[in-house]
Scaffold this motif. Structure first.
Motif, PDB file in Angstrom:
ATOM      1  N   GLU A  56      -0.842  16.784  -5.207  1.00 46.64           N
ATOM      2  CA  GLU A  56      -0.013  17.993  -5.125  1.00 46.64           C
ATOM      3  C   GLU A  56      -0.423  18.842  -3.927  1.00 46.64           C
ATOM      4  O   GLU A  56       0.442  19.399  -3.234  1.00 46.64           O
ATOM      5  CB  GLU A  56      -0.139  18.812  -6.403  1.00 46.64           C
ATOM      6  CG  GLU A  56       0.498  18.167  -7.608  1.00 46.64           C
ATOM      7  CD  GLU A  56       0.272  18.981  -8.865  1.00 46.64           C
ATOM      8  OE1 GLU A  56       1.043  19.933  -9.088  1.00 46.64           O
ATOM      9  OE2 GLU A  56      -0.682  18.660  -9.593  1.00 46.64           O
ATOM     10  N   ALA A  57      -1.725  18.943  -3.674  1.00 46.79           N
ATOM     11  CA  ALA A  57      -2.210  19.720  -2.527  1.00 46.79           C
ATOM     12  C   ALA A  57      -1.728  19.089  -1.217  1.00 46.79           C
ATOM     13  O   ALA A  57      -1.287  19.798  -0.305  1.00 46.79           O
ATOM     14  CB  ALA A  57      -3.725  19.811  -2.548  1.00 46.79           C
ATOM     15  N   LYS A  58      -1.781  17.769  -1.126  1.00 45.49           N
ATOM     16  CA  LYS A  58      -1.298  17.089   0.076  1.00 45.49           C
ATOM     17  C   LYS A  58       0.199  17.307   0.260  1.00 45.49           C
ATOM     18  O   LYS A  58       0.674  17.480   1.378  1.00 45.49           O
ATOM     19  CB  LYS A  58      -1.614  15.592   0.003  1.00 45.49           C
ATOM     20  CG  LYS A  58      -3.063  15.285   0.266  1.00 45.49           C
ATOM     21  CD  LYS A  58      -3.317  13.798   0.271  1.00 45.49           C
ATOM     22  CE  LYS A  58      -4.791  13.510   0.542  1.00 45.49           C
ATOM     23  NZ  LYS A  58      -5.074  12.079   0.604  1.00 45.49           N
ATOM     24  N   LYS A  62       1.818  19.096   3.426  1.00 45.17           N
ATOM     25  CA  LYS A  62       2.824  18.367   4.203  1.00 45.17           C
ATOM     26  C   LYS A  62       4.078  19.220   4.388  1.00 45.17           C
ATOM     27  O   LYS A  62       4.678  19.221   5.463  1.00 45.17           O
ATOM     28  CB  LYS A  62       3.170  17.060   3.497  1.00 45.17           C
ATOM     29  CG  LYS A  62       4.092  16.171   4.282  1.00 45.17           C
ATOM     30  CD  LYS A  62       4.345  14.864   3.566  1.00 45.17           C
ATOM     31  CE  LYS A  62       5.378  14.046   4.304  1.00 45.17           C
ATOM     32  NZ  LYS A  62       5.692  12.808   3.578  1.00 45.17           N
ATOM     33  N   GLU A  63       4.479  19.966   3.362  1.00 42.78           N
ATOM     34  CA  GLU A  63       5.640  20.853   3.483  1.00 42.78           C
ATOM     35  C   GLU A  63       5.371  21.988   4.469  1.00 42.78           C
ATOM     36  O   GLU A  63       6.267  22.400   5.199  1.00 42.78           O
ATOM     37  CB  GLU A  63       6.002  21.449   2.130  1.00 42.78           C
ATOM     38  CG  GLU A  63       6.694  20.499   1.209  1.00 42.78           C
ATOM     39  CD  GLU A  63       7.114  21.157  -0.094  1.00 42.78           C
ATOM     40  OE1 GLU A  63       6.669  22.288  -0.380  1.00 42.78           O
ATOM     41  OE2 GLU A  63       7.895  20.544  -0.815  1.00 42.78           O
ATOM     42  N   GLU A  68       1.287  14.258   8.521  1.00 38.39           N
ATOM     43  CA  GLU A  68       0.935  13.231   7.537  1.00 38.39           C
ATOM     44  C   GLU A  68      -0.568  13.076   7.327  1.00 38.39           C
ATOM     45  O   GLU A  68      -1.015  12.862   6.212  1.00 38.39           O
ATOM     46  CB  GLU A  68       1.518  11.878   7.982  1.00 38.39           C
ATOM     47  CG  GLU A  68       3.027  11.829   7.990  1.00 38.39           C
ATOM     48  CD  GLU A  68       3.616  11.805   6.600  1.00 38.39           C
ATOM     49  OE1 GLU A  68       2.984  11.257   5.689  1.00 38.39           O
ATOM     50  OE2 GLU A  68       4.726  12.345   6.438  1.00 38.39           O
ATOM     51  N   ASP A  69      -1.350  13.145   8.388  1.00 36.18           N
ATOM     52  CA  ASP A  69      -2.784  12.893   8.315  1.00 36.18           C
ATOM     53  C   ASP A  69      -3.503  14.154   7.827  1.00 36.18           C
ATOM     54  O   ASP A  69      -3.640  15.132   8.566  1.00 36.18           O
ATOM     55  CB  ASP A  69      -3.306  12.469   9.685  1.00 36.18           C
ATOM     56  CG  ASP A  69      -4.734  11.986   9.621  1.00 36.18           C
ATOM     57  OD1 ASP A  69      -5.174  11.547   8.533  1.00 36.18           O
ATOM     58  OD2 ASP A  69      -5.423  12.046  10.660  1.00 36.18           O
ATOM     59  N   LYS A  84      -9.963  22.874   1.071  1.00 33.73           N
ATOM     60  CA  LYS A  84     -10.057  23.107   2.500  1.00 33.73           C
ATOM     61  C   LYS A  84      -9.434  21.890   3.161  1.00 33.73           C
ATOM     62  O   LYS A  84      -9.924  20.771   2.987  1.00 33.73           O
ATOM     63  CB  LYS A  84     -11.516  23.274   2.906  1.00 33.73           C
ATOM     64  CG  LYS A  84     -11.730  23.946   4.200  1.00 33.73           C
ATOM     65  CD  LYS A  84     -13.199  24.236   4.385  1.00 33.73           C
ATOM     66  CE  LYS A  84     -13.338  25.385   5.349  1.00 33.73           C
ATOM     67  NZ  LYS A  84     -14.744  25.714   5.554  1.00 33.73           N
ATOM     68  N   ALA A  85      -8.347  22.100   3.867  1.00 29.85           N
ATOM     69  CA  ALA A  85      -7.599  20.989   4.449  1.00 29.85           C
ATOM     70  C   ALA A  85      -7.606  21.079   5.962  1.00 29.85           C
ATOM     71  O   ALA A  85      -7.568  22.168   6.534  1.00 29.85           O
ATOM     72  CB  ALA A  85      -6.168  21.009   3.940  1.00 29.85           C
TER      73      ALA A  85
END
Length: 107
Positions: A56-58, A62-63, A68-69, A84-85
């Protein structure tokens, strides 16, 4: 002026999403000070507490970034449990309890 400050205060307090309970935030702040505390217990407790999983976090990231990465790390910041992304162009902090965006900075 006082009225304005009192009216805007709830927006400032609730702007960054859901926080951990006092008990949980004290657990993580005290665990960081113990030298020989096993990190596995901390990680297991973090994964037990989060309501937004990594997929869900990814999807949220992404939105927001159209990239993508994505590299994710579940950690704490004060009273918040966060993801932390890092993407190619952005560094983001997502609240792991309710999925709100706390911080988005370009690299």
């Amino acid at each position: 002026m006082k009225t304005f400050i009192l009216l805007i205060m709830p927006f400032i307090i609730f702007a960054s999403g859901e926080a951990m309970s006092v008990y949980d935030s004290l657990y993580f702040s005290n665990a960081n000070k113990q030298l020989f505390k096993l990190n596995n217990h901390q990680k297991a407790r973090m994964h037990k507490l989060h309501k937004i999983d990594e997929q869900e976090a990814k999807f949220i990231i992404k939105e927001l970034t159209q990239e993508e990465d994505i590299n994710l790390k579940l950690t704490t910041r004060g009273k918040y449990l966060i993801y932390k992304a890092s993407t190619e162009h952005y560094t983001l902090i997502i609240n792991a309890l309710d999925g709100t965006l706390i911080e988005k900075e370009p690299k």
